[in-house]
Design an enzyme around this catalytic site. Structure first.
Site, PDB file in Angstrom:
ATOM      1  N   SER A 125       0.818  -1.211   0.000  1.00  0.00           N
ATOM      2  CA  SER A 125       0.000   0.000   0.000  1.00  0.00           C
ATOM      3  C   SER A 125       0.854   1.265   0.000  1.00  0.00           C
ATOM      4  O   SER A 125       1.674   1.455  -0.883  1.00  0.00           O
ATOM      5  CB  SER A 125      -0.953  -0.052   1.201  1.00  0.00           C
ATOM      6  N   ASP A 130      -2.692   6.068  -3.872  1.00  0.00           N
ATOM      7  CA  ASP A 130      -1.535   5.446  -3.240  1.00  0.00           C
ATOM      8  C   ASP A 130      -1.088   4.273  -4.111  1.00  0.00           C
ATOM      9  O   ASP A 130      -1.581   4.100  -5.233  1.00  0.00           O
ATOM     10  CB  ASP A 130      -1.826   5.062  -1.774  1.00  0.00           C
ATOM     11  N   ASP A 187      -1.426   1.027  -4.158  1.00  0.00           N
ATOM     12  CA  ASP A 187      -2.333  -0.050  -4.582  1.00  0.00           C
ATOM     13  C   ASP A 187      -3.718   0.481  -4.943  1.00  0.00           C
ATOM     14  O   ASP A 187      -4.662  -0.295  -5.129  1.00  0.00           O
ATOM     15  CB  ASP A 187      -2.420  -1.175  -3.537  1.00  0.00           C
ATOM     16  N   ASP A 189      -6.212   2.014  -3.572  1.00  0.00           N
ATOM     17  CA  ASP A 189      -7.462   1.958  -2.809  1.00  0.00           C
ATOM     18  C   ASP A 189      -7.805   3.328  -2.230  1.00  0.00           C
ATOM     19  O   ASP A 189      -8.971   3.624  -2.009  1.00  0.00           O
ATOM     20  CB  ASP A 189      -7.432   0.870  -1.716  1.00  0.00           C
TER      21      ASP A 189
HETATM   22 MG    MG Z   1      -3.533   1.400  -0.099  1.00  0.00          MG
END
Ligand code: MG
Length: 457
Positions: free
Chosen positions: A100, A242, A244, A246
């Site tokens: 992340s 960010d 990844d 999300d």
């Molecule tokens: Mg993330």
């Protein structure tokens, strides 16, 4: 000060530093444990583009295959794409390989259940039990099948968002958007979605080659290049993801970051205007969300902090929108996952419908005056600190379901333990930035005073 541990094993997954604690053996064991947990069923995997991703992926594939799992590989893709495809393909689970917003040396596994949600605390403990017991399913070689690749996963995800929300309404001039994907998992998916919506798209930091052009946390101090690009291109909005994809942060047309706490508030104000219903968020998220919900005659339900808790409560409450204040929007018509792509679509639909700039929309929303602090506190003293807070605020409104949250005259504060570091996390919100700062300083000062008055033995 004690060194920060480089391996974190918890109910939400395993995270560590590659080249140190996060070894192929450990990763393969976790994958074996997960393969055992899902009974050797179908497992969807995807990863962010950090350079250690290939090593981690190979170890995970080996572990899953050894338990007889059938693997569907999405390649580099957002974490919410993994969660969506688990449900779409009726798989038995999923693994997102991503650390992340953590720095490049980290990587991690996040485990997804058959419902597309991250494992709940209870299921996470079951998986950890299997991991620690070490009695993994061992499939015969004759049963093993090749990994199935699904390079169209991002298209499925973009298609699901378009199906739920439709393209932006036709306008004399399309909305112009700058996207900063942090060279992350959203580098391909983000521009594809924005173009499908009908926005004119300028992408920066959209080469998913494993390099970090900025710290991955989409916090205002990391978004200078995006803010500059929004001004230079005369864009209507800027978006930052960010690693990844999300979490989502929004930059106004003025080139100013509006702050991550506003992402969910903006998304919710659009959803509630068209489909009123229950909103779910965590205890640490701005109460501006409650004011937005109240304007629409809707209620807010608060859960413990963490995506699994919020998504679980959304399912139970049949929420129409939810998420977390760190830029995590969950829109159940698409996905029970924090999803920056859904967040972008909702914010752009809001801008298109409002016919005014992002800065004007934000100015008309209830204000957010919220500060976040870390307060040093030895791990073995945290319980006593929380107990004392509860005692001293016995006459006030208190929620002790996740740390201690206390409502004060014109605001609230929340103190939560960290599972991994000798600190407590403090969030405070009040009627102005200064009042929120004062509230946070006074709580932090009280905690420091208690620790000084009775030092550790
Ligand atoms: Mg993330």
């Amino acid at each position: 000060m004690r060194a920060i541990p480089t391996l974190k094993i918890g109910i939400s997954g395993v995270r560590g530093v590659v080249g140190d604690s996060l070894t192929p053996v450990l990763l393969a064991r976790f994958a074996q444990a997960f393969g055992t947990y899902v009974g050797g069923g179908r497992v969807v995997i995807g990863r962010d583009p950090r350079t250690s991703g290939e090593m981690v992926w190979q170890a995970v594939v080996a572990g899953l295959l050894s338990t007889g799992c059938r693997i569907v590989d999405l390649g580099v893709c957002p974490t919410p794409t993994v969660q969506l495809l688990v449900r779409r393909l009726e798989a038995h689970g999923g693994i997102a390989v991503t650390a992340s917003h953590n720095p490049p040396e980290w990587n991690a596994l996040k485990f997804v259940g058959a419902d597309g949600l991250f494992l709940s605390a209870e299921r996470g403990r079951e998986l950890l039990d299997i991991y620690h017991q070490g009695d993994y399913v061992k499939a015969e070689g004759a049963r093993m099948r090749p990994v199935e690749a699904r390079p169209d996963a991002v298209d499925v995800h973009v298609g699901a968002i378009l199906e739920a929300l439709g393209p932006l309404p036709a306008a004399r001039r399309p909305l112009r958007v700058v996207l900063d994907a942090c060279n992350g998992a959203g580098s391909t998916a983000g521009p594809r979605l924005l173009e499908a919506l009908g926005a004119e798209t300028i992408a920066i930091n959209a080469t998913p080659d494993g390099s970090f052009p900025r710290p991955a946390e989409p916090a205002p101090e990391n978004l200078a290049a995006l803010c500059e690009a929004v001004r230079a291109h005369g864009a209507d909005a800027g978006f930052a993801q960010d690693m990844d994809a999300d979490r989502l942060a929004v930059v106004a047309e003025t080139g100013e970051p509006v702050g991550e706490e506003y992402t969910l508030v903006l998304a919710a104000s659009h959803v509630l205007a068209t489909t009123p219903g229950t909103v779910v968020t965590n205890l640490a998220t701005t109460h501006a969300l409650d004011a937005v919900a109240a304007r629409a005659g809707c209620r807010v339900v608060r859960s413990k902090v963490g995506e699994a808790h919020v998504a679980g409560a959304m399912l139970r409450e049949r929420a129409v929108i939810g998420g977390e204040g760190n830029g995590g929007v969950i829109y159940p018509r698409v996905n029970f996952a924090r999803d920056s792509l859904v967040g972008m679509a909702l914010v752009l639909h809001l801008v298109a419908a409002a016919r005014r700039p992002v800065s004007g929309i934000v100015a008309a929303l209830p204000p957010v005056h919220l500060v976040k602090r870390q307060v040093p506190c030895p791990s073995d003293r945290i319980g006593a600190v929380l107990a004392r807070l509860r005692r001293e605020h016995a006459g006030d409104r208190v929620d002790a379901s996740d740390g201690v949250k206390v409502w004060t005259g014109d605001g609230w504060f929340l103190v939560r333990p960290s599972n991994t570091e000798p600190i407590v996390r403090l969030v405070a919100e009040a009627g102005s930035d200064e009042a929120a700062e004062r509230l946070a300083a006074s709580v932090a000062g009280r905690i420091a005073g208690w620790l000084d008055a009775s030092p550790a033995r």
